[in-house]
Design a protein around this motif. Structure first.
Motif, PDB file in Angstrom:
ATOM      1  N   ILE A   1     -43.013 -27.618 -38.953  1.00 49.21           N
ATOM      2  CA  ILE A   1     -41.701 -27.891 -38.693  1.00 49.21           C
ATOM      3  C   ILE A   1     -41.200 -29.216 -39.574  1.00 49.21           C
ATOM      4  N   ALA A   2     -42.055 -29.977 -39.505  1.00 52.47           N
ATOM      5  CA  ALA A   2     -41.638 -31.259 -40.265  1.00 52.47           C
ATOM      6  C   ALA A   2     -41.523 -31.162 -41.823  1.00 52.47           C
ATOM      7  N   PHE A   3     -42.576 -30.257 -42.313  1.00 51.45           N
ATOM      8  CA  PHE A   3     -42.447 -29.884 -43.707  1.00 51.45           C
ATOM      9  C   PHE A   3     -41.118 -29.043 -43.954  1.00 51.45           C
ATOM     10  N   ILE A   4     -40.819 -28.264 -43.256  1.00 48.69           N
ATOM     11  CA  ILE A   4     -39.405 -27.390 -43.395  1.00 48.69           C
ATOM     12  C   ILE A   4     -38.310 -28.229 -43.378  1.00 48.69           C
ATOM     13  N   VAL A   5     -38.366 -29.369 -42.381  1.00 56.07           N
ATOM     14  CA  VAL A   5     -37.142 -30.348 -42.296  1.00 56.07           C
ATOM     15  C   VAL A   5     -37.083 -31.088 -43.636  1.00 56.07           C
ATOM     16  N   VAL A   6     -38.454 -31.748 -43.770  1.00 61.08           N
ATOM     17  CA  VAL A   6     -38.428 -32.602 -44.972  1.00 61.08           C
ATOM     18  C   VAL A   6     -38.256 -31.915 -46.554  1.00 61.08           C
ATOM     19  N   TYR A   7     -38.890 -30.805 -46.752  1.00 57.52           N
ATOM     20  CA  TYR A   7     -38.534 -29.981 -48.065  1.00 57.52           C
ATOM     21  C   TYR A   7     -37.408 -29.426 -48.023  1.00 57.52           C
ATOM     22  N   THR A   8     -36.463 -28.898 -46.927  1.00 53.97           N
ATOM     23  CA  THR A   8     -35.411 -28.659 -47.155  1.00 53.97           C
ATOM     24  C   THR A   8     -34.043 -29.946 -47.351  1.00 53.97           C
ATOM     25  N   ALA A   9     -34.723 -30.800 -46.983  1.00 58.30           N
ATOM     26  CA  ALA A   9     -33.690 -32.052 -47.247  1.00 58.30           C
ATOM     27  C   ALA A   9     -33.698 -32.663 -48.480  1.00 58.30           C
ATOM     28  N   VAL A  10     -35.092 -33.097 -48.832  1.00 57.36           N
ATOM     29  CA  VAL A  10     -35.416 -33.604 -50.118  1.00 57.36           C
ATOM     30  C   VAL A  10     -35.286 -32.761 -51.227  1.00 57.36           C
ATOM     31  N   PHE A  11     -35.925 -31.690 -51.298  1.00 55.56           N
ATOM     32  CA  PHE A  11     -36.010 -30.644 -52.525  1.00 55.56           C
ATOM     33  C   PHE A  11     -34.513 -29.846 -52.498  1.00 55.56           C
ATOM     34  N   GLY A  12     -33.941 -29.693 -51.654  1.00 54.09           N
ATOM     35  CA  GLY A  12     -32.666 -29.256 -51.503  1.00 54.09           C
ATOM     36  C   GLY A  12     -31.744 -30.226 -52.183  1.00 54.09           C
ATOM     37  N   MET A  13     -31.789 -31.533 -51.981  1.00 53.40           N
ATOM     38  CA  MET A  13     -30.764 -32.421 -52.779  1.00 53.40           C
ATOM     39  C   MET A  13     -31.347 -32.423 -54.457  1.00 53.40           C
ATOM     40  N   GLY A  14     -32.641 -32.376 -54.432  1.00 54.45           N
ATOM     41  CA  GLY A  14     -33.121 -32.366 -55.916  1.00 54.45           C
ATOM     42  C   GLY A  14     -32.705 -31.054 -56.572  1.00 54.45           C
ATOM     43  N   ILE A  15     -32.640 -30.029 -56.072  1.00 54.60           N
ATOM     44  CA  ILE A  15     -32.128 -28.782 -56.739  1.00 54.60           C
ATOM     45  C   ILE A  15     -30.698 -28.646 -57.024  1.00 54.60           C
ATOM     46  N   TYR A  16     -30.247 -29.433 -55.909  1.00 53.06           N
ATOM     47  CA  TYR A  16     -28.704 -29.541 -56.014  1.00 53.06           C
ATOM     48  C   TYR A  16     -28.110 -30.374 -57.350  1.00 53.06           C
ATOM     49  N   TYR A  17     -29.034 -31.458 -57.514  1.00 53.25           N
ATOM     50  CA  TYR A  17     -28.742 -32.227 -58.741  1.00 53.25           C
ATOM     51  C   TYR A  17     -29.215 -31.707 -59.763  1.00 53.25           C
ATOM     52  N   LEU A  18     -30.448 -31.071 -59.925  1.00 58.19           N
ATOM     53  CA  LEU A  18     -30.609 -30.319 -61.319  1.00 58.19           C
ATOM     54  C   LEU A  18     -29.584 -29.104 -61.453  1.00 58.19           C
ATOM     55  N   LEU A  19     -28.990 -28.484 -60.601  1.00 55.82           N
ATOM     56  CA  LEU A  19     -27.645 -27.644 -60.821  1.00 55.82           C
ATOM     57  C   LEU A  19     -26.438 -28.533 -61.258  1.00 55.82           C
ATOM     58  N   ARG A  20     -26.338 -29.616 -60.862  1.00 53.21           N
ATOM     59  CA  ARG A  20     -25.238 -30.435 -61.337  1.00 53.21           C
ATOM     60  C   ARG A  20     -25.295 -30.755 -62.661  1.00 53.21           C
ATOM     61  N   LEU A  21     -26.673 -31.362 -63.068  1.00 58.49           N
ATOM     62  CA  LEU A  21     -26.756 -31.576 -64.619  1.00 58.49           C
ATOM     63  C   LEU A  21     -26.749 -30.454 -65.422  1.00 58.49           C
ATOM     64  N   MET A  22     -27.045 -29.187 -64.880  1.00 56.84           N
ATOM     65  CA  MET A  22     -26.890 -27.910 -65.796  1.00 56.84           C
ATOM     66  C   MET A  22     -25.817 -27.533 -65.660  1.00 56.84           C
ATOM     67  N   GLY A  23     -24.817 -27.637 -64.555  1.00 54.65           N
ATOM     68  CA  GLY A  23     -23.332 -27.511 -64.801  1.00 54.65           C
ATOM     69  C   GLY A  23     -22.535 -28.186 -65.753  1.00 54.65           C
ATOM     70  N   HIS A  24     -23.288 -29.546 -66.197  1.00 50.42           N
ATOM     71  CA  HIS A  24     -22.327 -30.124 -67.146  1.00 50.42           C
ATOM     72  C   HIS A  24     -22.619 -29.763 -68.458  1.00 50.42           C
TER      73      HIS A  24
END
Length: 477
Positions: free
Chosen positions: A414-437
């Motif tokens: 459960i801890a991994f699911i929460v942390v990974y979803t938050a941390v890597f979710g934001m990381g992937i979101y940032y990557l998509l923002r970079l690609m969207g530029h």
């Protein structure tokens, strides 16, 4: 709440969850590092600033993805000690040194030159910077070499002995361990998959920006390069996958039979089951759509070649058939979709419509994440198909787990699911923002001033020719 759940099952779910997050980043890093190497090499050779601009554009994305891959990979190594201590104890003398070699070769190579690659673009000579990019690209492939050697040994173990404590130890030579029977096929298949994954991600980004500005030269160039990769490399990958399948049939027949859904032996040639609903309890595939003889033609290259069935093997040695059956079909379907897109792009190129076909661009955008889905589906096929063993045929998964209670494993999951979803979710979101530029449309010229005696390139060497069109030397737009 978790007392009735199986600790081994939860440990498997936890490892599958974390490695699924991790796997997409190395797959992207391997391909993107080589793409950056090609871009910088083309810039040095041709002097066309579009390659320099694309290098800066993708360098930022590579840096974020590489960092996320390193962080997510560290977690996996700790799980060997926490959740799989028995496996570590028994197989550690073999896999431990191999993973150590990955650190002292690939990781040090990447880390040593990554700083030059990321921050030395205006501080060192162009050739030295290109050398650093090449070393990082080489490091990603060397890392894949060692990790896939470990995984392949677990699939097709050779070159080992078992000591009095029941541990796997190296026999006469490390060569038999490293170059085990499935390793060459798995290495080529996985690295090629990484290149295709990156190509379709790059092509999807290029197509996205072409839909908004057909005249963006950076988007045109990245889309064109990606589609060349698609049309050339996808057939190679299908061929390599066929060789890998033949090797797997030889060494892990139950896995291939689960992939094909062949429960019953076929003495006169096996059909190829396209679709259906596998029923492991009844040992059959319901509502199947099959082509007679084609299974033997694919697997044996002879339509009348006999093939065994899963019923020829002890039921306790069967992998989870439904999971392997469907994950394999997802991987294969995406592979042929990649080939279709590559052929479509070749036709559009010959018709001078590569940058004008909006239908092609929309399809490329949809196929952008397809490579990531395919590599995860391939990983599921490989790893679930190895069950119920960690070391195939020699050590079962239930024998490999740590003596932990289910609630303890569930809590960490459960801890991994929460942390990974938050941390890597934001990381992937940032990557998509970079690609969207959009990539900068301005082209820069290579430095015309000879290198200084110390080999330092002037800071303007990678600056755009027009500051109004391009970005600064670090790729900001």
């Amino acid at each position: 709440m978790f007392e009735h759940l199986d600790a081994v099952f939860l440990a498997r779910v936890q490892f599958a969850f974390t490695v699924s997050f991790h796997f997409i980043f190395p797959a992207f890093s391997i391909g993107l590092a080589s793409y950056l190497m090609v871009l910088e090499g083309l810039w040095l050779k041709t002097g066309r600033g579009v390659y320099a601009n694309l290098y800066r554009y993708w360098l930022k994305i590579f840096a974020v993805g590489f960092g996320m891959g390193v962080v997510s990979g560290i977690v996996l190594s700790y799980q060997f000690g926490t959740n799989w201590s028995e496996f570590s104890h028994r197989a550690g003398p073999v896999i431990g040194p191999l993973m150590g070699y990955e650190v002292i070769t690939a990781f040090f190579l990447e880390a040593g030159f990554l700083g030059v690659m990321l921050f030395g673009i205006n501080k060192v000579g162009k050739r030295l910077h290109f050398f650093a990019t090449c070393m990082v690209a080489l490091g990603t492939v060397v890392s894949a070499f060692w990790i896939l050697s470990v995984n392949s040994w677990m699939q097709t173990p050779t070159g080992f002995e078992i000591n009095d404590q029941g541990q796997f130890i190296v026999g006469d030579s490390w060569w038999g361990v490293i170059f085990n029977p499935s390793f060459p096929y798995r290495l080529v298949h996985t690295v090629t998959a990484a290149y295709l994954t990156t190509a379709f991600a790059v092509g999807g980004v290029g197509a996205w920006h072409l839909l908004r500005d057909r005249n963006n030269i950076g988007a045109r160039k990245m889309f064109s390069m990606a589609m060349w990769m698609a049309v050339i490399v996808t057939p190679v990958q299908i061929f390599v996958g066929d060789l890998h399948g033949l090797n797997t049939l030889e060494h892990q027949p139950a896995k291939v039979l689960a992939m094909e859904g062949d429960f019953d032996p076929s003495p006169d040639g096996a059909p190829l089951i396209l679709f259906g609903i596998p029923d492991e309890d009844a040992a059959t595939v319901h509502y199947k759509v099959a082509i007679p003889k084609l299974g033997s033609l694919v697997l044996k290259h002879d339509p009348n070649a006999p093939l065994p069935g899963l019923t020829d093997f002890p039921r306790e040695d069967w992998p989870p058939v439904a999971v392997v059956f469907w994950s394999f079909r997802v991987m294969v379907a995406i592979g042929f979709a990649m080939l279709a897109l590559g052929v479509w792009s070749l036709i559009a190129r010959r018709q001078k419509r590569l940058y004008a076909s909006r239908a092609l661009h929309r399809a490329a955008v949809c196929m952008g994440p397809a490579g990531f889905v395919a590599v995860i589906a391939g990983w599921v096929t490989t790893e679930v198909g190895r069950q119920p063993f960690t070391v195939y045929g020699l050590m079962r998964t239930v024998e490999s787990a740590s003596p932990l209670d289910a609630p303890a494993v569930a809590a960490s999951l459960i801890a991994f699911i929460v942390v990974y979803t938050a941390v890597f979710g934001m990381g992937i979101y940032y990557l998509l923002r970079l690609m969207g530029h959009p990539p900068s449309p301005g082209e820069s010229e290579p430095d015309k001033v000879p290198f200084h005696a110390a080999g330092i390139t002037p800071a303007s060497s990678l600056a755009p020719a027009s500051s109004g069109q391009g970005g600064d030397a670090h790729g900001k737009s």
